[in-house]
Design a protein around this motif. Sequence first.
Motif, PDB file in Angstrom:
ATOM      1  N   THR A 285      -1.317  17.595 -36.504  1.00 21.52           N
ATOM      2  CA  THR A 285      -1.800  17.982 -35.181  1.00 21.52           C
ATOM      3  C   THR A 285      -2.703  16.933 -34.558  1.00 21.52           C
ATOM      4  O   THR A 285      -3.284  17.163 -33.519  1.00 21.52           O
ATOM      5  CB  THR A 285      -2.575  19.310 -35.277  1.00 21.52           C
ATOM      6  OG1 THR A 285      -3.696  19.135 -36.127  1.00 21.52           O
ATOM      7  CG2 THR A 285      -1.705  20.420 -35.792  1.00 21.52           C
ATOM      8  N   ILE A 286      -2.832  15.766 -35.191  1.00 25.32           N
ATOM      9  CA  ILE A 286      -3.763  14.764 -34.670  1.00 25.32           C
ATOM     10  C   ILE A 286      -3.042  13.728 -33.820  1.00 25.32           C
ATOM     11  O   ILE A 286      -3.367  13.517 -32.671  1.00 25.32           O
ATOM     12  CB  ILE A 286      -4.523  14.089 -35.834  1.00 25.32           C
ATOM     13  CG1 ILE A 286      -5.476  15.098 -36.468  1.00 25.32           C
ATOM     14  CG2 ILE A 286      -5.297  12.889 -35.334  1.00 25.32           C
ATOM     15  CD1 ILE A 286      -6.217  14.568 -37.673  1.00 25.32           C
ATOM     16  N   SER A 287      -2.049  13.055 -34.386  1.00 23.02           N
ATOM     17  CA  SER A 287      -1.385  11.979 -33.659  1.00 23.02           C
ATOM     18  C   SER A 287      -0.407  12.561 -32.658  1.00 23.02           C
ATOM     19  O   SER A 287       0.749  12.738 -32.971  1.00 23.02           O
ATOM     20  CB  SER A 287      -0.620  11.093 -34.623  1.00 23.02           C
ATOM     21  OG  SER A 287      -1.324   9.947 -34.879  1.00 23.02           O
ATOM     22  N   VAL A 288      -0.890  12.885 -31.482  1.00 23.00           N
ATOM     23  CA  VAL A 288      -0.068  13.508 -30.462  1.00 23.00           C
ATOM     24  C   VAL A 288      -0.235  12.724 -29.174  1.00 23.00           C
ATOM     25  O   VAL A 288      -1.318  12.263 -28.858  1.00 23.00           O
ATOM     26  CB  VAL A 288      -0.502  14.974 -30.239  1.00 23.00           C
ATOM     27  CG1 VAL A 288       0.339  15.614 -29.155  1.00 23.00           C
ATOM     28  CG2 VAL A 288      -0.402  15.753 -31.520  1.00 23.00           C
TER      29      VAL A 288
ATOM     30  N   SER B 133      -4.802   7.962 -24.286  1.00 23.80           N
ATOM     31  CA  SER B 133      -6.051   7.201 -24.239  1.00 23.80           C
ATOM     32  C   SER B 133      -6.447   6.730 -25.633  1.00 23.80           C
ATOM     33  O   SER B 133      -5.910   7.184 -26.647  1.00 23.80           O
ATOM     34  CB  SER B 133      -7.167   8.078 -23.661  1.00 23.80           C
ATOM     35  OG  SER B 133      -7.387   9.198 -24.504  1.00 23.80           O
ATOM     36  N   ASN B 134      -7.413   5.831 -25.659  1.00 23.08           N
ATOM     37  CA  ASN B 134      -7.839   5.240 -26.926  1.00 23.08           C
ATOM     38  C   ASN B 134      -8.416   6.281 -27.884  1.00 23.08           C
ATOM     39  O   ASN B 134      -8.097   6.303 -29.070  1.00 23.08           O
ATOM     40  CB  ASN B 134      -8.872   4.139 -26.654  1.00 23.08           C
ATOM     41  CG  ASN B 134      -9.335   3.455 -27.919  1.00 23.08           C
ATOM     42  OD1 ASN B 134      -8.550   2.842 -28.623  1.00 23.08           O
ATOM     43  ND2 ASN B 134     -10.614   3.555 -28.215  1.00 23.08           N
TER      44      ASN B 134
ATOM     45  N   ALA C  88      -6.952   7.766 -31.607  1.00 24.64           N
ATOM     46  CA  ALA C  88      -7.738   7.810 -32.844  1.00 24.64           C
ATOM     47  C   ALA C  88      -7.867   9.235 -33.392  1.00 24.64           C
ATOM     48  O   ALA C  88      -8.550   9.447 -34.396  1.00 24.64           O
ATOM     49  CB  ALA C  88      -9.125   7.228 -32.591  1.00 24.64           C
ATOM     50  N   GLY C  89      -7.208  10.203 -32.733  1.00 25.59           N
ATOM     51  CA  GLY C  89      -7.251  11.571 -33.231  1.00 25.59           C
ATOM     52  C   GLY C  89      -8.437  12.372 -32.739  1.00 25.59           C
ATOM     53  O   GLY C  89      -8.755  13.415 -33.316  1.00 25.59           O
ATOM     54  N   ARG C  90      -9.099  11.926 -31.669  1.00 21.78           N
ATOM     55  CA  ARG C  90     -10.267  12.640 -31.138  1.00 21.78           C
ATOM     56  C   ARG C  90     -10.068  12.926 -29.647  1.00 21.78           C
ATOM     57  O   ARG C  90     -10.779  12.407 -28.794  1.00 21.78           O
ATOM     58  CB  ARG C  90     -11.538  11.817 -31.348  1.00 21.78           C
ATOM     59  CG  ARG C  90     -11.857  11.549 -32.817  1.00 21.78           C
ATOM     60  CD  ARG C  90     -13.143  10.754 -32.957  1.00 21.78           C
ATOM     61  NE  ARG C  90     -13.464  10.511 -34.337  1.00 21.78           N
ATOM     62  CZ  ARG C  90     -13.010   9.480 -35.054  1.00 21.78           C
ATOM     63  NH1 ARG C  90     -12.211   8.597 -34.463  1.00 21.78           N
ATOM     64  NH2 ARG C  90     -13.331   9.330 -36.310  1.00 21.78           N
TER      65      ARG C  90
ATOM     66  N   CYS D 121     -11.184  14.650 -20.986  1.00 27.24           N
ATOM     67  CA  CYS D 121     -10.962  13.457 -20.169  1.00 27.24           C
ATOM     68  C   CYS D 121      -9.761  12.648 -20.660  1.00 27.24           C
ATOM     69  O   CYS D 121      -9.299  11.748 -19.949  1.00 27.24           O
ATOM     70  CB  CYS D 121     -12.215  12.590 -20.117  1.00 27.24           C
ATOM     71  SG  CYS D 121     -12.762  11.990 -21.719  1.00 27.24           S
ATOM     72  N   SER D 122      -9.244  12.960 -21.848  1.00 25.45           N
ATOM     73  CA  SER D 122      -8.010  12.318 -22.308  1.00 25.45           C
ATOM     74  C   SER D 122      -6.842  12.761 -21.440  1.00 25.45           C
ATOM     75  O   SER D 122      -5.949  11.970 -21.117  1.00 25.45           O
ATOM     76  CB  SER D 122      -7.740  12.665 -23.776  1.00 25.45           C
ATOM     77  OG  SER D 122      -8.834  12.339 -24.594  1.00 25.45           O
TER      78      SER D 122
END
Length: 629
Positions: free
Chosen positions: A193-196, A203-204, A208-210, A214-215
Amino acid sequence: MGHETMHPRFEQDNPAPIIGKRYKLINQLGMGGFGQSFLAQDLHLPGFPRCVVKRLLAKTNDPRHLKTARRLFDTEARVLYQLGKHDQIPTLYAHFEENQEFYLVQEFIEGEPLTWKVIKGKKWPEGKVIALLHDILEILAFVHQQNVIHRDIKPANLIRRHRDGKLVLIDFGAVKQVTIPIGDPDSEIAESTISVGTQGYISNEQLAGRPRFCSDVYAVGMVGIQALTGVRPKRLDENAVTGELDWRIHAPDVSPEFAEVLDRMILYDFRDRYPTAVEALESLQKLPPRLLEVLQASKVDPASMEEVGTTDSETDSTQKDSGSTYASSGLVPTFHQEETLMYGETLPTTSSVKQPQDWHQRWVEMRSHLWKRWQRKSVKQWSMLGAGVAIASTALSLVLVRLNSHQTPTSTPPSSPGTSIQSVTPPQIPASPKPTPRSLAQRVANLKAEADRLRKQRQYQQALDRYDQLIKLKSNDAQAHWGRCESLNGLKRPDQAMVACNDALALNPDYAEALWSKGKVLRQQDRILEALRLFEEATILKPDFTDAWLSRGSSLQEVGRSAEAIDALDQAIALNRNLAEAWSIRGSALWNLGRFDQAVASLDKALQIQPNAPGASALRRQAREELGY
């Protein structure tokens, strides 16, 4: 059992799978890191309405992880249900688990993805881009107010809905509810569920998974810049001094106020961007009134947002993707104050009419234009067309009478004493002799045969001329519009070919050849995944369509799905064993899978059929080297 074997499959000889004992899968719509999506029918409801079934990948068979996955799935379903209350977000109908697989059933949105309108090399007018961003941010503001991050905003996930022209935000398979933890950080589920996101729109910090609110704002800004510049996000360079994306060089005429809004939306440091869609929307609404004029117009006619996009040097009305909004809208021709037709056609007002003959001629021309335009745009509304034209004729006749009754003295002959002044009657235009039905049918058949012959001989311009003549005689001939599309494809004029293909599909939505040709147009525009979907649909509608299987197989190979490509190419070869191109691409797919012996055999067959088959000799030599001979 791996997930590959559990995928619902669409085999030619097997019935379509049924999920949850009620949802019949028709065909696959897409595949991503979270699973697959399918177009389906609900067998429990009258008329078997269409819906979208999404199968989510748990990526684990471990009971502990399945329990976590089940909890997360239920949480996501609740979030999607809440979001679906918004009119421009698909409604969630159901969610369930079957054979340790998780399924969501959502509303099917009939419309066109923004990818069909945001085309490489085409620039949208600034006002249209502002209106587009306003529409997206209004939806996204609701999403953020529900404490949810979408995380995959891109043109493919924005649909212009046919029934009302509104924009719809889809594909919430990657949503993340901010306040809910996503489980064990070391589990495969958490990792999945992180690398989406999608390259160019991500966005950067999200990479990075955060991800943050604002993304999503960043992604919306990139969509706007792509429309404004005609340049794909991943093609934009960074400014050597600031490190920010240097997009303004591609849009030198953009207003400074709007450029500042876009700049802030896509800043590298998330702390400097608009925190959420709400703040970005407020900033957009504060632009000078001159920049918001199109925004006001789009509120009256949302569908008008489709018809945008110009080349760097000119505007070409034939480049519009004449698709489906009007064809599906169910509208009939209407009049505004008896003087204005649909599609922006305006009749002369009383003060502008100099002679009755001019007005009558204008009426004849406009009536003919209305008939042809409406016939092409809304062929599904035959029962309403006659009434619409009758209403139009009556209304315009009334205008004519009104104009005749208000002629100036200079345009009215003097009356003699004792006689009443009569209104001037427009002179009758003698009708040209009409051909008999039999002679007309014969002429249509002869033109069609000649046009098809020229197209098959690759004399595309001559064929195009014949198809144009044919359409003048019989404007509702879907085959003629398709032949026109194929000829334009051969002439490498994809924008005009798209219009012709859409005209054919408006007349016959299940026209497999037109779907195939439209897919070829999309391939010329580097829209390979959209093309692939059309090729798949064409083979489903017409299983013996050799060219569609070949195009489907070559497209699958182009996107790296070699195993599926081989299946499609085998279907093409079964229909025609002398397809050198199919054997050659099949050899390439086999080589990619490391099946070198079979690759060599397939390439040998291609060269046997066509000794100069493109790329086959070099690839066969490379495969032989792998085998050591």
